[in-house]
Design a protein around this motif. Structure first.
Motif, PDB file in Angstrom:
ATOM      1  N   GLU A  84      39.963  30.292  27.752  1.00 19.39           N
ATOM      2  CA  GLU A  84      38.601  29.948  27.577  1.00 19.39           C
ATOM      3  C   GLU A  84      38.229  28.976  28.881  1.00 19.39           C
ATOM      4  O   GLU A  84      37.020  28.867  29.411  1.00 19.39           O
ATOM      5  CB  GLU A  84      37.997  29.499  26.265  1.00 19.39           C
ATOM      6  CG  GLU A  84      37.691  30.591  25.272  1.00 19.39           C
ATOM      7  CD  GLU A  84      37.526  29.840  23.750  1.00 19.39           C
ATOM      8  OE1 GLU A  84      37.428  28.632  24.095  1.00 19.39           O
ATOM      9  OE2 GLU A  84      37.435  30.691  22.913  1.00 19.39           O
ATOM     10  N   MET A  85      39.212  28.187  29.181  1.00 21.78           N
ATOM     11  CA  MET A  85      38.971  27.202  30.284  1.00 21.78           C
ATOM     12  C   MET A  85      39.334  27.615  31.498  1.00 21.78           C
ATOM     13  O   MET A  85      39.158  26.932  32.528  1.00 21.78           O
ATOM     14  CB  MET A  85      39.971  26.126  29.866  1.00 21.78           C
ATOM     15  CG  MET A  85      39.787  25.450  28.363  1.00 21.78           C
ATOM     16  SD  MET A  85      38.209  24.849  28.229  1.00 21.78           S
ATOM     17  CE  MET A  85      37.956  23.362  29.567  1.00 21.78           C
ATOM     18  N   MET A  86      39.643  28.923  31.848  1.00 24.35           N
ATOM     19  CA  MET A  86      40.203  29.451  32.741  1.00 24.35           C
ATOM     20  C   MET A  86      39.219  30.529  33.287  1.00 24.35           C
ATOM     21  O   MET A  86      38.720  31.327  32.480  1.00 24.35           O
ATOM     22  CB  MET A  86      41.524  29.783  32.707  1.00 24.35           C
ATOM     23  CG  MET A  86      42.510  28.695  32.477  1.00 24.35           C
ATOM     24  SD  MET A  86      44.200  29.461  32.211  1.00 24.35           S
ATOM     25  CE  MET A  86      44.570  30.044  33.813  1.00 24.35           C
ATOM     26  N   ASP A  87      39.068  31.049  34.669  1.00 19.65           N
ATOM     27  CA  ASP A  87      38.285  31.670  35.363  1.00 19.65           C
ATOM     28  C   ASP A  87      39.080  33.103  35.841  1.00 19.65           C
ATOM     29  O   ASP A  87      39.348  32.911  36.983  1.00 19.65           O
ATOM     30  CB  ASP A  87      37.423  31.261  36.463  1.00 19.65           C
ATOM     31  CG  ASP A  87      36.333  32.167  36.915  1.00 19.65           C
ATOM     32  OD1 ASP A  87      36.318  33.449  36.191  1.00 19.65           O
ATOM     33  OD2 ASP A  87      35.872  32.220  37.891  1.00 19.65           O
ATOM     34  N   CYS A  88      39.476  33.737  34.819  1.00 24.25           N
ATOM     35  CA  CYS A  88      40.357  34.902  35.179  1.00 24.25           C
ATOM     36  C   CYS A  88      40.062  36.168  34.398  1.00 24.25           C
ATOM     37  O   CYS A  88      39.403  36.124  33.433  1.00 24.25           O
ATOM     38  CB  CYS A  88      41.865  34.623  35.002  1.00 24.25           C
ATOM     39  SG  CYS A  88      42.299  34.331  33.261  1.00 24.25           S
ATOM     40  N   THR A  89      40.634  37.333  35.155  1.00 20.46           N
ATOM     41  CA  THR A  89      40.240  38.614  34.517  1.00 20.46           C
ATOM     42  C   THR A  89      40.804  38.857  33.384  1.00 20.46           C
ATOM     43  O   THR A  89      41.989  38.119  33.183  1.00 20.46           O
ATOM     44  CB  THR A  89      40.325  39.847  35.757  1.00 20.46           C
ATOM     45  OG1 THR A  89      41.888  39.984  35.863  1.00 20.46           O
ATOM     46  CG2 THR A  89      39.640  39.370  37.199  1.00 20.46           C
ATOM     47  N   GLU A  90      40.586  40.163  32.699  1.00 19.05           N
ATOM     48  CA  GLU A  90      41.329  40.372  31.411  1.00 19.05           C
ATOM     49  C   GLU A  90      42.710  40.869  31.815  1.00 19.05           C
ATOM     50  O   GLU A  90      43.749  40.564  31.060  1.00 19.05           O
ATOM     51  CB  GLU A  90      40.624  41.681  30.717  1.00 19.05           C
ATOM     52  CG  GLU A  90      39.467  41.122  30.228  1.00 19.05           C
ATOM     53  CD  GLU A  90      39.313  40.048  28.994  1.00 19.05           C
ATOM     54  OE1 GLU A  90      40.158  40.339  28.164  1.00 19.05           O
ATOM     55  OE2 GLU A  90      39.024  38.905  29.403  1.00 19.05           O
ATOM     56  N   VAL A  91      42.850  41.477  33.148  1.00 19.00           N
ATOM     57  CA  VAL A  91      44.212  41.917  33.427  1.00 19.00           C
ATOM     58  C   VAL A  91      45.047  40.538  33.765  1.00 19.00           C
ATOM     59  O   VAL A  91      46.308  40.600  33.332  1.00 19.00           O
ATOM     60  CB  VAL A  91      44.003  42.822  34.590  1.00 19.00           C
ATOM     61  CG1 VAL A  91      45.564  43.092  35.273  1.00 19.00           C
ATOM     62  CG2 VAL A  91      43.421  44.497  34.324  1.00 19.00           C
ATOM     63  N   ILE A  96      49.307  36.744  32.599  1.00 18.07           N
ATOM     64  CA  ILE A  96      49.874  35.109  32.344  1.00 18.07           C
ATOM     65  C   ILE A  96      50.487  35.317  31.126  1.00 18.07           C
ATOM     66  O   ILE A  96      51.458  34.563  30.987  1.00 18.07           O
ATOM     67  CB  ILE A  96      48.349  34.367  32.318  1.00 18.07           C
ATOM     68  CG1 ILE A  96      47.992  34.379  33.812  1.00 18.07           C
ATOM     69  CG2 ILE A  96      48.872  33.114  31.845  1.00 18.07           C
ATOM     70  CD1 ILE A  96      46.523  33.723  33.822  1.00 18.07           C
ATOM     71  N   ALA A  97      50.183  35.902  29.866  1.00 18.30           N
ATOM     72  CA  ALA A  97      50.669  36.036  28.715  1.00 18.30           C
ATOM     73  C   ALA A  97      51.900  36.445  28.852  1.00 18.30           C
ATOM     74  O   ALA A  97      53.081  35.852  28.269  1.00 18.30           O
ATOM     75  CB  ALA A  97      49.867  36.682  27.695  1.00 18.30           C
ATOM     76  N   ALA A  98      52.220  37.611  29.597  1.00 20.38           N
ATOM     77  CA  ALA A  98      53.559  38.208  29.671  1.00 20.38           C
ATOM     78  C   ALA A  98      54.659  37.276  30.314  1.00 20.38           C
ATOM     79  O   ALA A  98      55.736  37.290  30.078  1.00 20.38           O
ATOM     80  CB  ALA A  98      53.463  39.484  30.408  1.00 20.38           C
ATOM     81  N   PHE A  99      54.132  36.400  31.291  1.00 21.68           N
ATOM     82  CA  PHE A  99      54.889  35.600  31.958  1.00 21.68           C
ATOM     83  C   PHE A  99      55.818  34.561  30.930  1.00 21.68           C
ATOM     84  O   PHE A  99      56.828  34.044  31.281  1.00 21.68           O
ATOM     85  CB  PHE A  99      54.206  34.790  32.917  1.00 21.68           C
ATOM     86  CG  PHE A  99      55.206  33.694  33.459  1.00 21.68           C
ATOM     87  CD1 PHE A  99      55.762  33.972  34.615  1.00 21.68           C
ATOM     88  CD2 PHE A  99      54.960  32.248  33.128  1.00 21.68           C
ATOM     89  CE1 PHE A  99      56.538  33.010  35.290  1.00 21.68           C
ATOM     90  CE2 PHE A  99      55.889  31.324  33.570  1.00 21.68           C
ATOM     91  CZ  PHE A  99      56.650  31.559  34.915  1.00 21.68           C
ATOM     92  N   ALA A 120      49.858  48.370  34.953  1.00 25.39           N
ATOM     93  CA  ALA A 120      49.016  47.338  35.561  1.00 25.39           C
ATOM     94  C   ALA A 120      47.587  47.260  35.368  1.00 25.39           C
ATOM     95  O   ALA A 120      47.112  46.468  35.767  1.00 25.39           O
ATOM     96  CB  ALA A 120      49.127  47.946  37.080  1.00 25.39           C
ATOM     97  N   ALA A 121      47.131  48.247  34.572  1.00 19.57           N
ATOM     98  CA  ALA A 121      45.938  48.155  34.224  1.00 19.57           C
ATOM     99  C   ALA A 121      45.551  47.657  32.911  1.00 19.57           C
ATOM    100  O   ALA A 121      44.475  47.719  32.232  1.00 19.57           O
ATOM    101  CB  ALA A 121      45.106  49.594  34.340  1.00 19.57           C
ATOM    102  N   GLU A 126      44.489  44.738  24.933  1.00 27.64           N
ATOM    103  CA  GLU A 126      45.384  45.923  24.758  1.00 27.64           C
ATOM    104  C   GLU A 126      46.645  45.332  24.487  1.00 27.64           C
ATOM    105  O   GLU A 126      47.518  45.723  23.647  1.00 27.64           O
ATOM    106  CB  GLU A 126      45.454  46.969  25.999  1.00 27.64           C
ATOM    107  CG  GLU A 126      44.102  47.779  26.148  1.00 27.64           C
ATOM    108  CD  GLU A 126      44.160  48.482  27.414  1.00 27.64           C
ATOM    109  OE1 GLU A 126      43.157  49.532  27.367  1.00 27.64           O
ATOM    110  OE2 GLU A 126      44.703  48.120  28.605  1.00 27.64           O
ATOM    111  N   PHE A 127      46.948  44.248  25.287  1.00 28.15           N
ATOM    112  CA  PHE A 127      48.253  43.273  25.157  1.00 28.15           C
ATOM    113  C   PHE A 127      48.266  42.717  23.832  1.00 28.15           C
ATOM    114  O   PHE A 127      49.245  42.957  23.059  1.00 28.15           O
ATOM    115  CB  PHE A 127      48.543  42.125  26.111  1.00 28.15           C
ATOM    116  CG  PHE A 127      49.371  41.332  26.031  1.00 28.15           C
ATOM    117  CD1 PHE A 127      50.616  41.567  26.659  1.00 28.15           C
ATOM    118  CD2 PHE A 127      49.416  40.152  25.212  1.00 28.15           C
ATOM    119  CE1 PHE A 127      51.847  40.825  26.279  1.00 28.15           C
ATOM    120  CE2 PHE A 127      50.438  39.304  24.904  1.00 28.15           C
ATOM    121  CZ  PHE A 127      51.512  39.516  25.559  1.00 28.15           C
ATOM    122  N   LYS A 128      47.060  42.204  23.149  1.00 25.92           N
ATOM    123  CA  LYS A 128      47.215  42.021  21.958  1.00 25.92           C
ATOM    124  C   LYS A 128      47.569  42.888  20.917  1.00 25.92           C
ATOM    125  O   LYS A 128      48.170  42.601  19.861  1.00 25.92           O
ATOM    126  CB  LYS A 128      45.741  41.232  21.606  1.00 25.92           C
ATOM    127  CG  LYS A 128      45.610  39.752  22.221  1.00 25.92           C
ATOM    128  CD  LYS A 128      44.440  39.051  21.610  1.00 25.92           C
ATOM    129  CE  LYS A 128      42.958  39.899  21.877  1.00 25.92           C
ATOM    130  NZ  LYS A 128      42.043  39.082  21.413  1.00 25.92           N
TER     131      LYS A 128
END
Length: 249
Positions: A84-91, A96-99, A120-121, A126-128
């Motif tokens: 919520e504090m970051m400006d990034c896409t859903e992908v 980031i989570a996978a890292f 990649a998409a 979907e990850f959750k």
């Protein structure tokens, strides 16, 4: 043309320019509003290492495995809070989570990447879904939902203890807590009888009020008990003192 004529001509041009400026300002504000509502087009250009560094500063930690499925749920909840504090896409959220997956969780993720056609998409949502199926299965979520429905304040629990457990388990019964009235009545129903009997009479219209009311009643009951206990102790001491004096005579 006379100076007067030229003077009369200027206001018309000035008015025209002023109107154009006002229109331009209006269009400018509209463009700003529109830009604020649109996703940041530069998000794709930010290096992933920058996102990793930023989310670490916010408090993100690695996930290895969770003997307690609730810890897996908490890890996801924490990551969403940071996103919520970051400006990034859903992908990018998924990347980031996978890292932050390590050990057994990393081995699981490598299996997912090998068996997913277009990894990649894959988005964060979907990850959750994949993560929950592995680390927080439906059977556990159902069990926690039942635990919430049966939750009651025991003799060893304070209202505060009960409220903490209520909040923790309420996540597994969204169909109950989504309705304000149902959530309030469920909290009341689980209170210990001598507190519930008084709380129900107040007909609190918000969850915060019903919690505050229950805590106030509990505190008042405790104060009355302590006063009665003090009176009992005083009487007992007087009684013992009387027998002690009588035995000396």
């Amino acid at each position: 043309m006379s100076a007067a004529g030229r003077g009369r001509g200027r206001p018309a041009r000035d008015r025209g320019q002023g109107g154009a400026n006002q229109g331009g300002a209006g269009r400018g504000m509209g463009q700003i509003d529109e830009a604020l509502q649109m996703p940041n087009p530069n998000a794709e250009q930010v290096p992933m290492t920058t996102y990793i560094r930023d989310i670490r500063k916010l408090g993100a930690i690695k996930f290895v495995r969770a003997a307690d499925p609730l810890k897996a749920k908490k890890w996801i909840d924490d990551m969403e809070k940071y996103f919520e504090m970051m400006d990034c896409t859903e992908v990018q959220k998924r990347m980031i989570a996978a890292f932050f997956l390590w050990g057994e969780a990393r081995q699981w993720w490598q299996t997912v990447t090998r068996t997913t056609v277009d990894i990649a998409a894959m988005t964060w949502e979907e990850f959750k879904t994949q993560f929950y199926e592995k680390h927080f299965p439906r059977s556990v979520r159902k069990k926690k939902g039942i635990e919430f429905m049966e939750l009651e304040q025991s003799n060893t629990m304070t209202v505060s203890d009960y409220e903490i457990k209520f909040t923790e388990l309420s996540r597994f019964a969204p169909h109950i807590v989504a309705n304000k009235e149902h959530k309030i009545r469920k909290f009341e129903w689980g209170l210990i009888s001598h507190v519930k009997r008084l709380v129900v009479g107040y007909r609190c219209d918000t969850y915060a009020k019903v919690v505050e009311c229950a805590m106030a009643i509990e505190e008042n009951n405790n104060n009355i008990f302590q006063k009665k206990k003090g009176v009992t102790v005083t009487k007992e001491r007087k009684r013992k003192g009387y027998f002690l004096r009588s035995s000396r005579k």
